[in-house]
Design a protein around this motif. Structure first.
Motif, short mmCIF file in Angstrom:
data_model
loop_
_atom_site.label_atom_id
_atom_site.label_comp_id
_atom_site.label_asym_id
_atom_site.label_seq_id
_atom_site.Cartn_x
_atom_site.Cartn_y
_atom_site.Cartn_z
N MET A 275 0.74 -1.13 0.07
CA MET A 275 -0.03 0.14 0.01
C MET A 275 0.92 0.98 -0.17
O MET A 275 2.00 1.43 0.64
N GLY A 276 0.39 2.57 -0.60
CA GLY A 276 1.07 3.65 -0.82
C GLY A 276 1.74 3.72 -1.86
O GLY A 276 1.84 2.83 -2.87
N PRO A 277 2.51 5.08 -2.36
CA PRO A 277 2.67 5.76 -0.98
C PRO A 277 1.55 6.90 -0.68
O PRO A 277 1.85 7.54 0.06
N GLN A 278 0.55 7.03 -1.70
CA GLN A 278 -0.28 8.02 -1.22
C GLN A 278 -1.80 7.24 -0.82
O GLN A 278 -2.88 7.73 -1.06
N ASP A 279 -1.73 6.19 -0.14
CA ASP A 279 -2.78 5.44 0.23
C ASP A 279 -3.62 6.67 1.06
O ASP A 279 -5.09 6.25 1.44
N ASP A 280 -3.06 7.27 1.86
CA ASP A 280 -3.60 8.28 2.92
C ASP A 280 -4.69 9.38 2.13
O ASP A 280 -5.42 9.91 3.03
N VAL A 281 -4.63 9.28 1.00
CA VAL A 281 -5.56 10.31 0.19
C VAL A 281 -6.71 9.68 0.15
O VAL A 281 -7.96 10.43 -0.11
N PHE A 282 -6.95 8.53 0.12
CA PHE A 282 -8.36 7.50 -0.13
C PHE A 282 -9.23 7.41 1.37
O PHE A 282 -8.42 7.00 2.15
N SER A 283 -10.32 7.54 1.19
CA SER A 283 -11.14 7.08 2.41
C SER A 283 -10.92 5.75 2.79
O SER A 283 -10.41 4.59 2.10
N LYS A 284 -11.57 5.32 3.97
CA LYS A 284 -11.39 3.97 4.49
C LYS A 284 -12.27 3.23 3.69
O LYS A 284 -11.66 1.98 3.33
N LEU B 19 -8.10 -0.73 -15.68
CA LEU B 19 -8.88 -1.78 -14.89
C LEU B 19 -10.37 -1.10 -14.93
O LEU B 19 -10.52 0.20 -14.66
N GLU B 20 -11.25 -1.94 -14.99
CA GLU B 20 -13.08 -1.46 -14.77
C GLU B 20 -13.35 -2.23 -13.61
O GLU B 20 -13.09 -3.45 -13.23
N GLY B 21 -13.97 -1.44 -12.77
CA GLY B 21 -14.48 -2.05 -11.50
C GLY B 21 -14.93 -0.93 -10.67
O GLY B 21 -15.43 0.09 -11.19
N PRO B 22 -15.51 -1.22 -9.29
CA PRO B 22 -16.15 -0.29 -8.52
C PRO B 22 -15.12 1.01 -8.23
O PRO B 22 -14.05 0.84 -8.31
N PHE B 23 -15.78 1.83 -8.04
CA PHE B 23 -15.28 3.26 -7.71
C PHE B 23 -14.39 3.27 -6.19
O PHE B 23 -14.98 2.99 -5.29
N ILE B 24 -13.16 3.63 -6.34
CA ILE B 24 -12.28 4.00 -5.28
C ILE B 24 -12.24 5.28 -4.82
O ILE B 24 -11.86 6.26 -5.38
N ALA B 25 -12.97 5.53 -3.66
CA ALA B 25 -13.15 6.80 -3.18
C ALA B 25 -12.12 7.57 -2.45
O ALA B 25 -11.67 6.98 -1.68
N PRO B 26 -11.90 8.77 -2.95
CA PRO B 26 -10.82 9.62 -2.28
C PRO B 26 -11.53 10.20 -0.99
O PRO B 26 -12.66 10.28 -0.81
N LYS B 27 -10.68 10.68 -0.04
CA LYS B 27 -11.16 11.57 0.99
C LYS B 27 -11.80 12.88 0.45
O LYS B 27 -12.71 13.30 0.69
#
Length: 334
Positions: free
Chosen positions: A184-193, A217-225
């Motif tokens: 994980m990272g380096p900017q995984d902290d940008v994304f919500s839980k 890739l196509e798939g579910p939306f990965i939400a940022p904070k």
């Protein structure tokens, strides 16, 4: 003394491990997509680890040999034939002058590799023989191969010890689903839980937007904070970017040197071959591991390659059995 290209295939290029040390000047590393298959091809021939090979994609080339040499074919199964007869993969193969090596479309995987015991004679540019097509740099005239091209060999090398032992029983890409281990990272902290959970617990589909630069890739939306835009920084092989549309893009050999989208994770180097051998509509899932686990996996792969080297450097079992039978027969007639 070399090879003549009768058909170039969909995209066949000269590649090695890449052109390192120039990303700060804007030059991408390039190099092979599937490092594992590349290393095994050279290992089968006792070539230097970074010796240049031909990398083919989806539809392979047709080659005519103008001198004898030894080759090895690895990666996806492109249904190779020599003078019309099926040829084995992951095996050292002696090619005579005039032989025709032909490939079809990839039955398994999507990328294949051809190594040559006599070494391809292409210039070293900025420390590498690899092809960077975007910069038209390196390889054969900085481009993919096409009918009528001719490449010389650098040396005459037509003998290898333990020749009959130089084969490996491998078939690594005959599946449509793959689990990619990521750090994980380096900017995984940008994304919500919730965004992180979506990334690690969802199934993604390989789209047709898949080349040497990256795989969308196509798939579910990965939400940022808030937003996934960042100040541009460096990009590694296997970085997983998530632009504002929330769908992951995995950056590969011909990736740009910097990018302004947050990178939620990086694919472990040992799993990148599983990704680059996928096809459109194949499925991918992600699993988080630690840096230490990724390093352990690298060490395990080094040990695996060493074990392969030992296998091909011992007398062939069939030869040993023939010698044993001959010895017994001699005793019977003494």
């Amino acid at each position: 003394m070399g090879i003549r290209i009768l058909k170039g295939g969909m995209m066949t290029t000269v590649q090695d491990l890449g052109r390192t040390g120039y990303q700060s000047q804007g030059f991408s590393v390039a190099g092979v997509m599937d490092v594992r298959s590349f290393k095994i091809a050279n290992l089968l021939l006792d070539n230097p680890e970074n010796e240049a090979v031909l990398e083919m994609t989806l539809i392979g080339p047709t080659l005519e040999f103008t001198s004898a040499t030894i080759i090895a074919i690895t990666g996806g199964d492109f249904q190779p034939t020599i003078n019309g007869e099926p040829a084995p993969m992951y095996t050292a193969l002696y090619m005579n002058k005039g032989d025709i090596l032909k490939f079809g479309s990839a039955r398994t995987g999507s990328r294949g590799y051809i190594a040559f015991s006599s070494y391809l004679d292409v210039p070293v540019v900025m420390g590498s023989r690899c092809t960077n097509m975007k910069s038209r740099l390196g390889g054969f005239k900085g481009r993919k191969l096409q009918a009528g091209d001719y490449m010389n060999f650098r040396i005459k090398r037509r003998y290898l010890p333990f020749f009959l032992s130089r084969k490996l029983d491998l078939n690594e890409f005959d599946q449509e689903e793959a689990e990619l281990r990521v750090v994980m990272g380096p900017q995984d902290d940008v994304f919500s839980k919730q965004g992180i959970e979506t990334f690690l617990n969802s199934e993604y589909i390989v789209t047709s937007d898949f080349d040497r630069m990256g795989c969308r890739l196509e798939g579910p939306f990965i939400a940022p904070k808030e937003t996934s835009d960042i100040i541009s920084d460096g990009i590694a092989f296997g970085s997983v970017q998530v632009p504002s549309h929330g769908k992951p893009i995995i950056l590969l050999a011909d990736r740009q040197t910097t990018g302004g989208y947050a990178k939620i994770a990086t694919v472990a180097s040992v799993d990148i071959p599983k990704l680059v051998q996928r096809k459109t509509d194949h499925k991918i899932r992600f699993k988080a591991i630690t840096v230490q686990e990724a390093q352990r996996l690298c060490l395990e792969e080094v040990k695996e390659l060493d074990a392969m080297r030992k296998i091909i450097h011992q007398p062939c079992k069939e030869v040993l059995e023939c010698r044993l039978v001959a010895k017994r027969l001699r005793k019977l007639f003494e």
